[in-house]
Design a protein around this motif. Structure first.
Motif, mmCIF file in Angstrom:
data_model
loop_
_atom_site.group_PDB
_atom_site.id
_atom_site.type_symbol
_atom_site.label_atom_id
_atom_site.label_comp_id
_atom_site.label_asym_id
_atom_site.label_seq_id
_atom_site.Cartn_x
_atom_site.Cartn_y
_atom_site.Cartn_z
ATOM 1 N N ASP A 117 -17.968 -9.513 57.411
ATOM 2 C CA ASP A 117 -17.371 -10.893 57.830
ATOM 3 C C ASP A 117 -18.649 -12.092 58.090
ATOM 4 O O ASP A 117 -18.490 -12.963 57.820
ATOM 5 N N ALA A 118 -19.693 -11.386 58.814
ATOM 6 C CA ALA A 118 -20.673 -12.365 59.153
ATOM 7 C C ALA A 118 -21.279 -12.493 57.656
ATOM 8 O O ALA A 118 -21.867 -13.898 57.621
ATOM 9 N N LEU A 119 -21.570 -11.725 56.986
ATOM 10 C CA LEU A 119 -22.216 -12.069 55.672
ATOM 11 C C LEU A 119 -21.344 -13.052 54.646
ATOM 12 O O LEU A 119 -21.807 -14.101 54.079
ATOM 13 N N ARG A 120 -19.980 -13.216 54.968
ATOM 14 C CA ARG A 120 -18.912 -14.047 54.113
ATOM 15 C C ARG A 120 -19.256 -15.350 54.888
ATOM 16 O O ARG A 120 -19.049 -16.215 54.074
ATOM 17 N N SER A 121 -19.290 -15.374 56.219
ATOM 18 C CA SER A 121 -19.542 -16.641 56.661
ATOM 19 C C SER A 121 -20.776 -17.260 56.452
ATOM 20 O O SER A 121 -20.878 -18.682 56.544
#
Length: 123
Positions: A117-121
């Protein structure tokens, strides 16, 4: 007395259908015959020694468990059968270990999903 134990010292118990029954019936047979003993030698298959020793301990039977070799062709099915029986026998330990594994798996999954999720954001 070829293997170090004379035949008159070996008592065969053939009525049992489980290891627990075998141990219980053996103790009863010794009592019926008024044979005094301090430690029982349990002869079993090598893959079965741990559970046999555990059952003897649960029943309060002082014992020494000795495993006999198992034919190589029988080992896969023997170990699978013993694994299933051990899961049932050690169910409390199995439940605790399973809970730790599941908790660890869930924590790791949560961590990986939060990284994704952090990478996507950031993209």
């Amino acid at each position: 007395m070829k293997e170090g134990v004379s035949r008159d010292r070996v008592i065969l118990e053939a009525a049992s259908t489980s290891t627990r029954e075998n141990l219980e019936f053996s103790v009863a047979t010794l009592a019926e015959r008024k044979i005094s003993w301090t430690k029982m030698a349990i002869a079993t298959s090598n893959f079965h020694t741990m559970r046999a020793a555990s059952l003897a301990r649960q029943l309060g039977i002082p014992s020494l468990t000795v495993g006999a070799r198992t034919a190589v062709y029988y080992l896969p099915s023997a170990f699978l059968r013993e694994f299933a029986a051990s899961v049932v026998h050690f169910r409390r330990g199995t439940a605790v270990a399973s809970a730790f594994v599941m908790d660890g798996w869930m924590a790791m999954s949560w961590y990986v999903l939060s990284l994704v999720d952090a990478l996507r954001s950031t993209l």
